[in-house]
Design an enzyme around this catalytic site. Structure first.
Site, PDB file in Angstrom:
ATOM      1  N   GLY A  31      37.670 -44.737 -98.314  1.00  0.00           N
ATOM      2  CA  GLY A  31      38.001 -45.727 -97.303  1.00  0.00           C
ATOM      3  C   GLY A  31      38.178 -45.140 -95.927  1.00  0.00           C
ATOM      4  N   GLY A  36      29.884 -42.023 -90.205  1.00  0.00           N
ATOM      5  CA  GLY A  36      29.319 -41.111 -91.200  1.00  0.00           C
ATOM      6  C   GLY A  36      29.134 -41.801 -92.538  1.00  0.00           C
ATOM      7  N   HIS A  37      30.148 -42.556 -92.963  1.00  0.00           N
ATOM      8  CA  HIS A  37      30.014 -43.337 -94.188  1.00  0.00           C
ATOM      9  C   HIS A  37      28.877 -44.354 -94.067  1.00  0.00           C
ATOM     10  CE1 HIS A  37      34.490 -42.406 -94.634  1.00  0.00           C
ATOM     11  NE2 HIS A  37      33.956 -41.894 -95.709  1.00  0.00           N
ATOM     12  N   GLY A 149      27.881 -36.712 -98.110  1.00  0.00           N
ATOM     13  CA  GLY A 149      27.644 -36.025 -96.847  1.00  0.00           C
ATOM     14  C   GLY A 149      27.783 -34.518 -96.989  1.00  0.00           C
ATOM     15  N   GLN A 155      31.748 -29.509-102.112  1.00  0.00           N
ATOM     16  CA  GLN A 155      31.859 -30.653-103.017  1.00  0.00           C
ATOM     17  C   GLN A 155      30.484 -31.119-103.468  1.00  0.00           C
ATOM     18  OE1 GLN A 155      34.632 -34.216-102.505  1.00  0.00           O
ATOM     19  NE2 GLN A 155      32.699 -35.063-101.763  1.00  0.00           N
TER      20      GLN A 155
END
Length: 282
Positions: A31, A36-37, A149, A155
């Site tokens: 959230g 970017g999201h 991203g 990650q």
């Protein structure tokens, strides 16, 4: 646009899409959505017929209760933003109980050492939490593609390894880092920065760009020393780590080798707010 908080409801949608042979893209988020999201979601919309966006602040990947409590939560604004983007988006915003059931426990993963480098050194157990929640989401959503991203490059590599370990068919798509005009990598945590911190934070990316420029002619030792010097007298930014690592296994290096891909990784504190970034060096 549909918004679901219950596992059974998203499972019903996914079953219907599968029955109709519709492709599903998945963008997991915590959230506090930013551009970017949206870039990830827009790419997913181009490449899939339906897109599921999860909004879930995952408790098992935080190392301090304070960071978990302070993480920005803007669900209503996030839903409004997504509703303007496309009707083909399905939002999944569950409670922890809907994801984990009665026991909110992380699976202990062996990511072949990827979890022990950089972020893993400073955030023990973090990637077990990431791997566990994504296993749950991938099982629920059953996407063909999932989008992440490159700001969280470690990650990204771990998620690829997770899919391999769990023998899942989802394709993991890495997307370029989205930045402010100043160069600061977009992050939900940026909303917590004050004006002074925001004015100083672009130093993070400017130093990475200089390292990339100098990588071919200067030693790793020299670059490490130079980075430390850039932050040692800065009142707003405190360097946690800087490492030049091999892309293949994320192990930091002391000397460069031919025919090997490298990235530079950095973590910096602006007050209590932790910012990370990275850049490809060759």
């Amino acid at each position: 646009m549909r918004v679901h908080g219950k596992r059974r409801d998203i499972l019903n949608d996914v079953a219907a899409f599968n029955k109709q042979n519709k492709t599903i893209g998945f963008v997991p988020t915590m959230g506090a959505l930013h551009k970017g999201h949206l870039a990830l979601i827009e790419r997913a919309l181009k490449e899939n017929q339906k897109v599921v966006v999860s909004i879930f602040v995952n408790p098992t990947q935080f190392n301090t209760s304070e960071d978990l409590v302070n993480y920005p939560r803007t669900l209503d604004a996030d839903i409004e933003l997504l509703s303007k983007l496309s009707k083909e988006i399905i939002v999944f915003a569950p409670t922890p109980k809907e994801v984990y059931g009665d026991e909110m426990l992380s699976i202990k993963y062996d990511f072949e050492g990827l979890e022990n480098e950089m972020e893993g050194k400073y955030r023990p157990g973090h990637f077990d939490g990431v791997g566990t929640v994504l296993k749950h989401f991938f099982t629920i959503v059953n996407p063909g593609k999932a989008y992440f991203g490159e700001k969280d490059f470690q990650q990204l590599q771990i998620v690829k390894k997770l899919v391999e370990i769990e023998k899942m068919s989802v394709q993991i798509i890495g997307c370029p880092i989205y930045r402010e005009e100043s160069g600061l990598a977009l992050s939900s945590r940026n909303k917590r920065l004050n004006q002074k911190q925001l004015s100083e934070a672009p130093l993070i990316y400017s130093t990475l760009k200089q390292v990339k420029k100098d990588f071919g002619t200067k030693s790793v030792t020299t670059l490490n020393k130079w980075i430390s010097e850039q932050f040692e007298n800065n009142d707003e930014l405190k360097l946690e780590y800087f490492e030049i690592a091999k892309v293949s296994d994320l192990k930091s290096i002391k000397r460069k080798q031919k025919d090997t891909k490298y990235r530079a990784f950095i973590a910096v504190f602006a007050g209590e707010i932790r910012l990370i970034d990275n850049i490809a060096l060759n």
